[in-house]
Design a protein around this motif. Structure first.
Motif, mmCIF file in Angstrom:
data_model
loop_
_atom_site.group_PDB
_atom_site.id
_atom_site.type_symbol
_atom_site.label_atom_id
_atom_site.label_comp_id
_atom_site.label_asym_id
_atom_site.label_seq_id
_atom_site.Cartn_x
_atom_site.Cartn_y
_atom_site.Cartn_z
ATOM 1 N N ARG A 89 0.818 -1.204 0.000
ATOM 2 C CA ARG A 89 0.000 0.000 0.000
ATOM 3 C C ARG A 89 0.860 1.267 0.000
ATOM 4 N N LEU A 90 1.980 1.236 0.712
ATOM 5 C CA LEU A 90 2.832 2.422 0.814
ATOM 6 C C LEU A 90 3.718 2.629 -0.415
ATOM 7 N N ALA A 91 4.032 1.557 -1.113
ATOM 8 C CA ALA A 91 4.889 1.693 -2.297
ATOM 9 C C ALA A 91 4.153 2.481 -3.368
ATOM 10 N N PRO A 92 4.802 3.476 -3.956
ATOM 11 C CA PRO A 92 4.135 4.303 -4.968
ATOM 12 C C PRO A 92 3.904 3.547 -6.267
ATOM 13 N N GLY A 93 2.755 3.792 -6.895
ATOM 14 C CA GLY A 93 2.474 3.186 -8.190
ATOM 15 C C GLY A 93 1.636 1.935 -8.064
ATOM 16 N N ASP A 94 1.565 1.204 -9.167
ATOM 17 C CA ASP A 94 0.782 -0.018 -9.244
ATOM 18 C C ASP A 94 1.698 -1.147 -9.716
ATOM 19 N N PRO A 95 1.587 -2.347 -9.111
ATOM 20 C CA PRO A 95 2.509 -3.425 -9.493
ATOM 21 C C PRO A 95 2.434 -3.816 -10.956
ATOM 22 N N ASP A 96 1.244 -3.744 -11.561
ATOM 23 C CA ASP A 96 1.118 -4.113 -12.974
ATOM 24 C C ASP A 96 1.740 -3.081 -13.903
ATOM 25 N N ASP A 97 1.963 -1.867 -13.408
ATOM 26 C CA ASP A 97 2.573 -0.812 -14.217
ATOM 27 C C ASP A 97 4.057 -0.669 -13.945
ATOM 28 N N THR A 98 4.629 -1.623 -13.237
ATOM 29 C CA THR A 98 6.014 -1.520 -12.803
ATOM 30 C C THR A 98 6.933 -2.357 -13.674
ATOM 31 N N VAL A 99 8.024 -1.761 -14.114
ATOM 32 C CA VAL A 99 9.062 -2.490 -14.832
ATOM 33 C C VAL A 99 10.197 -2.793 -13.867
ATOM 34 N N VAL A 100 10.422 -4.070 -13.590
ATOM 35 C CA VAL A 100 11.609 -4.470 -12.832
ATOM 36 C C VAL A 100 12.650 -4.834 -13.884
ATOM 37 N N TRP A 101 13.515 -3.877 -14.185
ATOM 38 C CA TRP A 101 14.378 -3.985 -15.357
ATOM 39 C C TRP A 101 15.309 -5.181 -15.305
ATOM 40 N N GLU A 102 15.897 -5.439 -14.136
ATOM 41 C CA GLU A 102 16.811 -6.576 -14.054
ATOM 42 C C GLU A 102 16.069 -7.882 -14.292
#
Length: 316
Positions: A89-102
């Motif tokens: 909840r505290l992490a900014p953004g949405d997990p589906d919109d997140t790029v984990v580049w590594e």
């Protein structure tokens, strides 16, 4: 969420812990003093919301832990914890919109490697496509689309262009430039054998009606490739692998390669040329779409910020 495991030199452990403690998306932090044997150091573990994973990895790499220790990320399917719920909840953004580049780079690198398995899948897919063409069977053509592994190198090439990773780009191009000719050459041998056995003839190709779409190049060929490439890259970025099946059966890369071989075998050079054009249009469309998705993604700025301080093997 993702599980983070870090091997940290003793001199860096407090820095790692301090960074994780102030990260709102990090929780379940565990420290094992002297727990790592090779390389030697402390073992630090934590669970991360996907939204902050890229930032945490950037910070750890800035500490040099990729060289002096180790950084490992693993996906977590189920986490039952109030602390984990609070971190998400505290992490900014949405997990589906997140790029984990590594994570994305690691996945595309693995799927774009030219090896015996890749060649086997690509060759089988081309042979299936050739059989589907000879028998005028759309079902067999769909099977060839699903079996074909070509989306991996195409997606990796898009990632390499955006992240300016020359090594990944060369790996992807090698898989495509070497893989397709080998698969098509094996398919040509099979087509010649079928022709010698009387299973394949010019008249039989002229009677094909249900799979003509494979070599019919038009504006919709590019549109479909762009849409499929966009969906495929979004599926990789959001880890929604189920959507990739739809991508595989939307584009006619492998069927076009198979049709080019079959048509050339019976002397239908015009059809072979159109099939080759269809193959090129689909490959270019997928790569362009993948690049656009990554460039226009909300986490694009973070990606380039991480690249500015990248190690030498991460630039062109």
């Amino acid at each position: 969420m993702l599980h983070l495991r870090v091997i940290s030199p003793v001199s860096r452990t407090e820095d790692v812990l301090a960074m994780l403690r102030v990260q709102p998306g990090a929780t379940h932090i565990v420290l094992t003093r002297g727990g790592a044997l090779d390389p030697e150091g402390d073992a630090v573990q934590a669970d991360l919301a996907r939204e902050c994973a890229d930032e945490v990895v950037d910070a750890l790499e800035a500490m040099g832990l990729a060289h002096t220790g180790a950084i490992t990320l693993e996906p977590l399917d189920t986490v039952i914890s109030d602390a984990a719920t609070r971190a998400r909840r505290l992490a900014p953004g949405d997990p589906d919109d997140t790029v984990v580049w590594e994570e994305l780079i690691g996945r595309t690198r693995e799927e774009s490697t030219l090896n015996a398995t890749f060649l086997a899948f690509l060759t089988i897919a081309c042979l299936l496509a050739a059989i589907g063409i000879v028998t005028d069977s759309p079902v067999t053509i769909v099977g060839a689309m699903v079996v074909g592994p070509e989306f991996g190198p195409l997606a990796a090439l898009a990632v390499a262009i955006v992240r300016r990773q020359g090594r990944l780009a060369r790996r992807s191009l090698l898989a495509l430039v070497v893989g397709f000719p080998i698969a098509m050459a094996v398919t040509a041998v099979g087509a010649l054998a079928a022709q010698a056995a009387g299973w394949l003839s010019l008249e039989r190709i002229d009677e094909i009606h249900q799979v003509e779409f494979i070599y019919e190049v038009g504006p919709f060929s590019l549109v479909v490739a762009l849409l499929a490439g966009s969906a495929g890259m979004l599926a990789l970025v959001s880890s929604k692998s189920a959507a990739l099946v739809g991508v595989f059966i939307s584009v006619t890369t492998v069927p076009a390669a198979g049709f080019a071989v079959v048509a050339a075998t019976v002397g239908q050079w015009h059809v072979a040329f159109l099939s080759a054009c269809q193959l090129g249009v689909n490959m270019v469309g997928i790569v362009v779409a993948g690049v656009l998705v990554l460039v226009l993604h909300p986490h694009r700025r973070r990606a380039f910020r991480g690249t500015q301080g990248a190690r030498p093997d991460r630039v062109w």
